[in-house]
Design a protein around this motif. Structure first.
Motif, PDB file in Angstrom:
ATOM      1  N   VAL A 201      10.434  28.975 -83.736  1.00 16.48           N
ATOM      2  CA  VAL A 201       9.525  28.748 -82.647  1.00 16.48           C
ATOM      3  C   VAL A 201       8.275  29.516 -83.204  1.00 16.48           C
ATOM      4  CG1 VAL A 201       8.658  28.669 -80.485  1.00 16.48           C
ATOM      5  CG2 VAL A 201      10.993  27.702 -81.119  1.00 16.48           C
ATOM      6  N   LEU A 202       8.638  30.822 -83.348  1.00 15.23           N
ATOM      7  CA  LEU A 202       7.572  31.864 -83.668  1.00 15.23           C
ATOM      8  C   LEU A 202       7.001  31.604 -84.967  1.00 15.23           C
ATOM      9  CD1 LEU A 202       6.303  34.378 -82.464  1.00 15.23           C
ATOM     10  CD2 LEU A 202       7.942  35.629 -84.136  1.00 15.23           C
ATOM     11  N   MET A 203       7.746  30.943 -86.061  1.00 14.65           N
ATOM     12  CA  MET A 203       6.863  30.639 -87.162  1.00 14.65           C
ATOM     13  C   MET A 203       6.122  29.476 -86.999  1.00 14.65           C
ATOM     14  SD  MET A 203      10.136  31.186 -90.025  1.00 14.65           S
ATOM     15  CE  MET A 203      10.494  32.670 -90.593  1.00 14.65           C
ATOM     16  N   THR A 204       6.690  28.455 -86.413  1.00 19.77           N
ATOM     17  CA  THR A 204       5.810  27.225 -86.066  1.00 19.77           C
ATOM     18  C   THR A 204       4.437  27.518 -85.616  1.00 19.77           C
ATOM     19  OG1 THR A 204       7.902  25.901 -85.837  1.00 19.77           O
ATOM     20  CG2 THR A 204       5.697  24.778 -85.122  1.00 19.77           C
ATOM     21  N   THR A 205       4.465  28.666 -84.539  1.00 20.83           N
ATOM     22  CA  THR A 205       3.357  28.965 -83.743  1.00 20.83           C
ATOM     23  C   THR A 205       2.418  29.682 -84.456  1.00 20.83           C
ATOM     24  OG1 THR A 205       4.691  29.122 -81.571  1.00 20.83           O
ATOM     25  CG2 THR A 205       2.558  30.198 -81.980  1.00 20.83           C
ATOM     26  N   ALA A 206       2.982  30.557 -85.533  1.00 21.93           N
ATOM     27  CA  ALA A 206       2.088  31.336 -86.524  1.00 21.93           C
ATOM     28  C   ALA A 206       1.558  30.471 -87.411  1.00 21.93           C
ATOM     29  CB  ALA A 206       2.892  32.430 -87.215  1.00 21.93           C
ATOM     30  N   THR A 207       1.991  29.440 -87.976  1.00 29.20           N
ATOM     31  CA  THR A 207       1.591  28.384 -89.081  1.00 29.20           C
ATOM     32  C   THR A 207       0.326  27.410 -88.382  1.00 29.20           C
ATOM     33  OG1 THR A 207       3.417  26.953 -88.964  1.00 29.20           O
ATOM     34  CG2 THR A 207       3.282  28.787 -90.608  1.00 29.20           C
ATOM     35  N   THR A 208       0.740  27.255 -87.000  1.00 26.44           N
ATOM     36  CA  THR A 208      -0.223  26.417 -86.393  1.00 26.44           C
ATOM     37  C   THR A 208      -1.460  26.975 -85.943  1.00 26.44           C
ATOM     38  OG1 THR A 208       1.771  25.210 -85.293  1.00 26.44           O
ATOM     39  CG2 THR A 208      -0.561  24.717 -84.404  1.00 26.44           C
ATOM     40  N   ILE A 209      -1.414  28.392 -85.700  1.00 25.27           N
ATOM     41  CA  ILE A 209      -2.528  29.120 -85.273  1.00 25.27           C
ATOM     42  C   ILE A 209      -3.228  29.255 -86.699  1.00 25.27           C
ATOM     43  CG2 ILE A 209      -3.543  31.319 -84.596  1.00 25.27           C
ATOM     44  CD1 ILE A 209      -1.409  31.294 -82.470  1.00 25.27           C
ATOM     45  N   GLY A 210      -2.511  29.641 -87.745  1.00 23.86           N
ATOM     46  CA  GLY A 210      -3.104  29.968 -89.018  1.00 23.86           C
ATOM     47  C   GLY A 210      -3.610  28.841 -89.666  1.00 23.86           C
ATOM     48  N   ALA A 211      -3.448  27.493 -89.194  1.00 24.08           N
ATOM     49  CA  ALA A 211      -4.063  26.335 -89.513  1.00 24.08           C
ATOM     50  C   ALA A 211      -5.537  26.375 -89.543  1.00 24.08           C
ATOM     51  CB  ALA A 211      -3.552  25.111 -89.243  1.00 24.08           C
ATOM     52  N   ILE A 212      -6.063  27.007 -88.492  1.00 23.85           N
ATOM     53  CA  ILE A 212      -7.235  26.999 -88.106  1.00 23.85           C
ATOM     54  C   ILE A 212      -8.260  27.372 -89.353  1.00 23.85           C
ATOM     55  CG2 ILE A 212      -8.923  28.087 -86.496  1.00 23.85           C
ATOM     56  CD1 ILE A 212      -6.789  28.329 -84.587  1.00 23.85           C
ATOM     57  N   PHE A 213      -7.675  28.175 -90.144  1.00 26.80           N
ATOM     58  CA  PHE A 213      -8.784  28.895 -91.215  1.00 26.80           C
ATOM     59  C   PHE A 213      -8.055  28.718 -92.222  1.00 26.80           C
ATOM     60  CE2 PHE A 213      -5.954  32.369 -89.301  1.00 26.80           C
ATOM     61  CZ  PHE A 213      -5.436  32.911 -90.230  1.00 26.80           C
ATOM     62  N   MET A 214      -6.746  28.616 -92.377  1.00 27.71           N
ATOM     63  CA  MET A 214      -6.008  28.332 -94.023  1.00 27.71           C
ATOM     64  C   MET A 214      -6.315  27.009 -94.436  1.00 27.71           C
ATOM     65  SD  MET A 214      -4.530  31.292 -94.773  1.00 27.71           S
ATOM     66  CE  MET A 214      -3.938  30.805 -96.042  1.00 27.71           C
ATOM     67  N   THR A 215      -6.278  25.859 -93.475  1.00 27.17           N
ATOM     68  CA  THR A 215      -6.252  24.445 -94.223  1.00 27.17           C
ATOM     69  C   THR A 215      -7.679  24.509 -94.606  1.00 27.17           C
ATOM     70  OG1 THR A 215      -4.675  23.812 -92.573  1.00 27.17           O
ATOM     71  CG2 THR A 215      -6.120  22.360 -93.698  1.00 27.17           C
ATOM     72  N   PRO A 216      -8.717  24.805 -94.084  1.00 33.46           N
ATOM     73  CA  PRO A 216     -10.204  24.504 -94.653  1.00 33.46           C
ATOM     74  C   PRO A 216     -10.427  25.432 -95.970  1.00 33.46           C
ATOM     75  CG  PRO A 216     -10.416  24.923 -92.444  1.00 33.46           C
ATOM     76  CD  PRO A 216      -8.786  25.190 -92.622  1.00 33.46           C
ATOM     77  N   LEU A 217      -9.787  26.791 -95.960  1.00 30.04           N
ATOM     78  CA  LEU A 217      -9.789  27.617 -97.068  1.00 30.04           C
ATOM     79  C   LEU A 217      -9.083  27.057 -98.150  1.00 30.04           C
ATOM     80  CD1 LEU A 217     -10.930  30.381 -98.112  1.00 30.04           C
ATOM     81  CD2 LEU A 217      -8.803  31.373 -97.280  1.00 30.04           C
ATOM     82  N   LEU A 218      -7.780  26.537 -98.079  1.00 29.89           N
ATOM     83  CA  LEU A 218      -7.053  26.071 -99.131  1.00 29.89           C
ATOM     84  C   LEU A 218      -7.939  24.840 -99.810  1.00 29.89           C
ATOM     85  CD1 LEU A 218      -3.746  26.776 -97.892  1.00 29.89           C
ATOM     86  CD2 LEU A 218      -4.780  27.896 -99.801  1.00 29.89           C
ATOM     87  N   CYS A 219      -8.279  23.812 -98.935  1.00 28.97           N
ATOM     88  CA  CYS A 219      -8.817  22.776 -99.386  1.00 28.97           C
ATOM     89  C   CYS A 219     -10.231  23.094-100.258  1.00 28.97           C
ATOM     90  CB  CYS A 219      -9.361  21.852 -98.239  1.00 28.97           C
ATOM     91  SG  CYS A 219      -7.723  20.873 -97.593  1.00 28.97           S
ATOM     92  N   LYS A 220     -10.723  24.111 -99.748  1.00 32.81           N
ATOM     93  CA  LYS A 220     -12.055  24.340-100.525  1.00 32.81           C
ATOM     94  C   LYS A 220     -11.871  25.193-101.741  1.00 32.81           C
ATOM     95  CE  LYS A 220     -16.227  27.180-100.121  1.00 32.81           C
ATOM     96  NZ  LYS A 220     -16.895  28.148 -99.330  1.00 32.81           N
ATOM     97  N   GLY A 221     -10.670  25.845-101.909  1.00 32.18           N
ATOM     98  CA  GLY A 221     -10.281  26.547-103.277  1.00 32.18           C
ATOM     99  C   GLY A 221      -9.781  25.655-104.165  1.00 32.18           C
ATOM    100  N   LEU A 222      -8.893  24.617-103.523  1.00 32.65           N
ATOM    101  CA  LEU A 222      -8.080  23.905-104.737  1.00 32.65           C
ATOM    102  C   LEU A 222      -8.793  22.405-104.828  1.00 32.65           C
ATOM    103  CD1 LEU A 222      -4.431  24.585-103.324  1.00 32.65           C
ATOM    104  CD2 LEU A 222      -5.607  25.528-105.105  1.00 32.65           C
TER     105      LEU A 222
END
Length: 413
Positions: A201-222
């Motif tokens: 649950v803690l990992m799911t919460t961390a990656t869900t909150i992290g998607a706010i900035f990680m998903t756009p950043l990765l799509c831009k870089g890759l």
């Protein structure tokens, strides 16, 4: 469709792995499994009774079960059988959604959100704050899984897309799937795989909150294109659908244990029904892309989730993490929030084909996570015969003073 037929034949054979392995006195079970309390009748006879009195007491027949007691036993047996066949229900609901998607038109966004919240609530009542305190004291596993989710998976998706010579728009869709957060269904599969539910649950919460900035950043870089993300909306949905129900469940477990003990036998049924409806609703909305996706796309999507899970297990294992933590990280890494990826592709990618990988991933993510959970459920977790003191040196308890001391080059006292 050949792959779907194979899955229909495979999962019923694996369904027995979801049967409850035992009865827990603390009623600490996850949705998808049921706890069946066992009762035994005993006759307490004072020591002052005569021998004839003892004989009469022994000859007295036990009280007959009431209708309510019999009905509850029938229910628990039926619920145990139903949850045992959980993988089969998932496949049947998926097949029904593919054949008749309009049958799930009534399952609107509000119902979708409510079902997911109910699933999280049924999990929350099995947890206690002490579970998160123990996990939070060692954030190494959370950081490791966060890295697997947002570093290894996007690169693996890009490599598989190029290896299978997919169209650029399909590669973009695969990278998007690899760049999104972990799915909430991973918490259920983690319990089945004998992992750490609180850590999951803690990992799911961390990656869900992290998607706010990680998903756009990765799509831009890759991919060279920015994917706009409604950060406030994601944060609000995370609080409403994940954090709030779990917090409510934990509060009930703390302050109303009798109420929790009364409703806990029904939580497995709620978990199974909610999950089946969530999967069917997601598939029903993307029937055409799933049916039109050929084997050349099915294989890389399947390998993305399978290899992601295996790598998500081996890298932590080689780093010195324990078996339970490695299983938890593997499930979390393999099971992505594919429905969220489909929504992003639909809203923010110009090419229609970019949403197809996420649509296919909805099915393969659930199947792969279930298969991994089934395999690990049959493999017992062996307790170490002797505690490895070197682990304390490799992964000491988190200390803010030590952390900032390393950043500044100063040694902590």
């Amino acid at each position: 469709m050949k792959i779907s037929a194979c899955a229909l034949c495979l999962l019923p054979a694996l369904a027995s792995a979801f049967a409850p392995t035992g009865i827990q006195s603390q009623f600490k079970v996850a949705p998808g499994l049921s706890a069946v309390p066992q009762f035994s009748a005993s006759i307490n006879v004072p020591a002052t009774k005569s021998a004839s009195a003892l004989q009469m007491s022994a000859a007295t027949p036990a009280k007959e079960e009431t209708f309510g007691s019999k009905a509850f036993k029938v229910y628990t047996k039926t619920a145990a059988t139903a949850t045992t066949l959980f993988p089969l229900w998932t496949v049947l609901f998926t097949a029904f959604a593919l054949k008749s998607p309009s049958s799930f038109d009534w399952f609107t966004t509000d119902y979708f959100t409510g079902a997911l919240a109910a699933l999280m609530l049924s999990m929350g009542i099995t947890l206690k704050p002490a579970d998160f305190v123990r996990v939070g004291a060692r954030p190494n596993a959370v950081f490791m899984q966060f890295t697997l989710c947002y570093a290894m998976m996007p690169v693996l998706a890009l490599a598989l897309g190029k290896a299978f010579a997919l169209d650029p728009s399909l590669i973009a869709g695969m990278v998007l799937v690899g760049s999104i957060n972990g799915g909430q269904a991973s918490n259920l599969c983690t319990y089945i795989a004998k992992g750490n539910v609180a850590l999951s649950v803690l990992m799911t919460t961390a990656t869900t909150i992290g998607a706010i900035f990680m998903t756009p950043l990765l799509c831009k870089g890759l991919l060279g294109a920015v994917v706009p993300v409604d950060a406030a909306g994601i944060a609000k949905s995370t609080i409403q659908v994940v954090l709030a129900p779990i917090a409510l469940g934990m509060s009930l477990n703390k302050w109303a244990p009798r109420f929790v003990a009364a409703i806990l036998p029904f939580s497995p049924v709620v978990g199974v029904i909610s999950t089946c409806l969530l999967v069917a609703s997601a598939v029903a909305q993307v029937v055409e892309p799933i049916l039109n996706a050929g084997l050349s796309l099915q294989m890389p999507i399947f390998l993305l989730h399978l290899l992601g899970g295996l790598i998500g297990y081996m890298l932590p294992r080689l780093s010195g993490f324990g078996e339970v933590a490695c299983r938890t990280m593997a499930i979390e890494t393999s099971m992505k929030s594919s429905a969220f990826g489909f929504l992003l592709a639909k809203l923010h990618f110009g090419e229609y084909a970019a949403r197809v990988p996420a649509a296919v991933s909805v099915v393969w993510m659930a199947l792969t996570g279930s298969i991994l959970a089934v395999i690990w459920r049959y493999i017992p977790v062996k307790a170490p015969e002797k505690f490895d003191r070197s682990l304390l040196e490799k992964y000491p308890p988190f200390s803010a003073k030590r952390f900032f001391g390393r950043l500044t080059g100063k040694k902590a006292d």
